[in-house]
Write an enzyme that holds these catalytic residues in place. Structure first.
Site, PDB file in Angstrom:
ATOM      1  N   SER A  81       0.836  -1.141  -0.039  1.00 18.94           N
ATOM      2  CA  SER A  81      -0.151   0.020   0.001  1.00 18.94           C
ATOM      3  C   SER A  81       0.956   1.296   0.067  1.00 18.94           C
ATOM      4  O   SER A  81       1.428   1.709  -0.822  1.00 18.94           O
ATOM      5  CB  SER A  81      -0.876  -0.029   0.997  1.00 18.94           C
ATOM      6  OG  SER A  81      -1.988   0.860   1.056  1.00 18.94           O
ATOM      7  N   ASP A 135       9.789   5.180 -10.709  1.00 19.00           N
ATOM      8  CA  ASP A 135       9.485   5.860 -11.747  1.00 19.00           C
ATOM      9  C   ASP A 135      10.444   7.055 -12.064  1.00 19.00           C
ATOM     10  O   ASP A 135      10.444   7.389 -13.038  1.00 19.00           O
ATOM     11  CB  ASP A 135       8.033   6.202 -11.630  1.00 19.00           C
ATOM     12  CG  ASP A 135       7.191   4.773 -12.048  1.00 19.00           C
ATOM     13  OD1 ASP A 135       7.818   3.926 -12.422  1.00 19.00           O
ATOM     14  OD2 ASP A 135       5.974   5.012 -12.439  1.00 19.00           O
ATOM     15  N   LYS A 149      -0.712  -4.234  -3.327  1.00 20.46           N
ATOM     16  CA  LYS A 149      -2.243  -3.495  -2.817  1.00 20.46           C
ATOM     17  C   LYS A 149      -2.036  -2.027  -3.429  1.00 20.46           C
ATOM     18  O   LYS A 149      -1.460  -1.251  -3.264  1.00 20.46           O
ATOM     19  CB  LYS A 149      -2.254  -3.357  -1.377  1.00 20.46           C
ATOM     20  CG  LYS A 149      -3.546  -2.710  -1.011  1.00 20.46           C
ATOM     21  CD  LYS A 149      -3.916  -2.536   0.388  1.00 20.46           C
ATOM     22  CE  LYS A 149      -5.211  -1.701   0.684  1.00 20.46           C
ATOM     23  NZ  LYS A 149      -5.237  -0.295   0.117  1.00 20.46           N
TER      24      LYS A 149
END
Length: 451
Positions: free
Chosen positions: A294, A305, A319
Site C-alpha cells: 500500500s 518511476d 495492494k
C-alpha cells in the site's frame, strides 16, 4: 454521511468476508419482496423472533453491514464505533497491547509483523504465525476486531496466545501487555556516512519523524550523507497523505501518485513540493519485500518511476487500492474501496506489486520459516490489475512476481542489524555504484544479486 480521512489501508486491515446463511421459514411471505431492503428486514424479524437465543436488532444490523462490506473486496469493511476508535488509535501510534499487526487469513488471525521493541517482538513472534487461540478460546472464524480486543488489555496483565507456525504443532506464547507507543521511523548512521532509515508504517507523524531522522543523520555525518537506504520491508502501509509527504521529502516537484475512481470527479493527482527534496543529490536505495504494501508501494513506485532511487529486495505485496473512511453518525464508519492508485508513469500496482530494479532475496536462514504471508493476488475477492493509464507506457516491471523476484520475508528481528544480508547488499551498492557502461539488473528484475 461524511467522507473523511482519505487513506490507503495496509494489509493489517484486510478482513475476510463473513458468510451469512439466510434460512427461509414458513412466515416469509410468498412471492418476491417489493425491495431488497424488505427482504433484509423480513429476515431480521424472523431471526429476532425464532432464533434459539435472543439477538438484538443492533447486533443483527452490525453483522449485516459487516457481511455486506467485507464481501466486496479484501479491504472494504464496516467498523462499529469502538472498532473505528481503535483503528484511529492504531494509526495515531499509541495503544495498549502486545505489539502485533495481524490480518485474517483463511479464517484465522495471522501475524503480519511484530512491532519493534514490544513484548511480541521480544518473544520471537514471527510474520506468518497463525493465532489459533487467545487465553484458551479458539479464534477460528472469529471477527478480527474481537480477537484484537481479547489480545489488548490493561498494562502489566498477561495474555496467552497459542500459535501455529507452518506445519508444526501449536505452542503457547505468554505475553505481558504494555502501553505500545509506535515510533514509525528508526535511523542510524552506517559506515562511510551512509544513512539508514526504516519506516515501519505510515502514521500521521511519520513525515515529521522522517525529517527529524534525516536532520540527525546529516549532522552525525558532518553535514552531508554519502548515501541513504530507505527500508520499507514489512511495512503494511497507512495514510495516503503520509506516503505523499514522505515521497515529497525526496522529490522536487512532479507527480507522486494519482488515483482513479468510479467517478471522474474523484480523480486526483498528488504532487511533491517544487523544492521539497531534503537530499537532492544523495544516492538512494529503497528496500522492499513481500510484506511491503500500500503506502510503502506508493513511495517505492514513485521513487522508482522518477529515477530517484534504486529499488532492491523482492516483489512487494501488490495492494493498489485506496480506501475512504466514511463516518456514519452514531454508527461507526465504512472503510470503502473507492479508487485505484497509479505510479507517476501511470502503472497500477494492484495485484502485481513493485518489482525491484535489483532483486536481492534474504538468505534461507534469514527468512521466516514456513511463512504464511500472502500477496494481494492471493486474497479472496482481490481486484485484477487494470493495466496502465496509458497503454503506450507499459513497462517491463514484471507481473505477479516470479520465482526469481519473490521469497518469504526476512525475520523481523534481523531487519537493520549486521546479520541483515539485504541491507548489506544495499550498502555495498551505494558504496560501489555501477560504472556508467556496466550491465546491471534492470527494472524487469530478471537477475538476482549474489550475496
Amino acid at each position: 454521511m461524511k467522507k473523511s480521512l482519505l487513506r490507503t489501508v495496509g494489509i493489517a486491515c484486510a478482513i475476510s468476508a463473513a458468510i451469512v446463511y439466510l434460512g427461509q421459514g414458513p412466515e416469509v411471505a410468498a412471492g418476491p419482496p417489493k425491495t431488497d431492503l424488505g427482504l433484509v428486514a423480513g429476515v431480521m424479524q424472523l431471526v429476532q423472533r425464532d432464533y434459539v437465543h435472543p439477538v438484538t436488532s443492533s447486533q443483527l444490523t452490525d453483522d449485516a453491514l459487516k457481511g455486506m462490506l467485507s464481501r466486496l473486496d479484501p479491504h472494504s469493511s464496516y467498523m462499529t464505533e469502538p472498532e473505528f476508535r481503535e483503528s484511529v488509535e492504531d494509526l495515531n501510534g499509541k495503544f495498549g497491547g502486545v505489539g502485533l499487526k495481524i490480518s485474517d487469513r483463511n479464517g484465522l488471525p495471522t501475524v503480519i509483523s511484530p512491532i519493534d521493541d514490544t513484548p511480541a517482538a521480544r518473544a520471537g513472534v514471527q510474520p506468518g504465525d497463525a493465532i489459533v487461540s487467545v487465553d484458551g478460546q479458539s479464534t477460528h472464524g472469529a471477527n478480527l476486531m474481537e480477537v484484537v480486543r481479547k489480545i489488548r488489555g490493561k498494562p502489566e496483565t498477561t495474555v496467552k496466545l497459542t500459535i501455529v507456525r507452518g506445519g508444526k504443532s501449536p505452542f503457547d506464547v505468554p505475553l505481558t501487555r504494555q502501553v505500545i507507543k509506535v515510533h514509525s521511523v528508526k535511523s542510524k548512521l552506517e559506515p562511510d556516512n551512509i544513512g539508514y532509515v526504516r519506516i515501519s508504517e505510515f502514521g500521521q507523524d511519520t513525515p515529521n519523524e522522517l525529517r527529524q531522522a534525516i536532520s540527525t543523520l546529516k549532522s552525525d555525518a558532518g553535514g552531508k550523507l554519502a548515501g541513504l537506504v530507505l527500508d520499507l520491508r514489512n511495512d503494511p502501509g497507512g495514510f495516503l497523505s503520509s506516503a505523499v509527504d514522505v515521497s515529497g521529502n525526496f522529490l522536487n516537484g512532479g507527480t507522486v501518485v494519482s488515483i482513479r475512481g468510479r467517478n471522474s470527479s474523484d480523480d486526483r493527482s498528488f504532487k511533491a513540493p517544487e523544492t521539497g527534496a531534503l537530499l537532492p543529490d544523495t544516492p538512494m536505495v529503497v528496500l522492499v519485500n513481500g510484506a511491503s504494501a500500500s503506502a510503502s508501494e506508493i513511495v517505492a513506485g514513485a521513487l522508482q518511476d522518477r529515477h530517484r532511487a534504486t529499488v532492491m529486495g523482492t516483489q512487494s505485496f501488490g495492494k493498489g487500492s485506496v480506501q475512504s473512511i466514511i463516518t456514519i453518525k452514531g454508527h461507526g464508519a465504512l472503510r470503502l474501496t473507492t479508487a485505484l492508485y497509479y505510479t507517476p508513469s501511470g502503472r497500477s500496482i494492484q495485484e502485481d506489486g513493485i518489482t525491484p530494479d535489483i532483486v536481492v532475496q534474504a538468505p534461507k536462514d534469514e527468512q521466516v520459516a514456513n511463512s504464511m504471508v500472502r500477496r494481494e493476488d492471493q486474497l479472496q475477492g482481490a481486484f485484477a490489475n487494470p493495466g496502465p493509464l496509458t497503454k503506450s507506457k507499459v513497462g517491463s516491471y514484471g507481473k505477479h512476481g516470479s520465482a526469481e523476484t519473490t521469497s518469504p520475508p526476512i525475520k523481523e528481528q534481523l531487519i537493520g542489524t549486521n546479520q541483515d544480508a539485504q541491507l548489506t547488499a544495499a550498502l555495498n551498492h551505494l558504496e560501489r555504484p555501477p560504472a556508467p557502461n556496466s550491465t546491471t539488473a534492470g527494472a524487469s528484475g530478471s537477475g538476482a544479486m549474489p550475496l
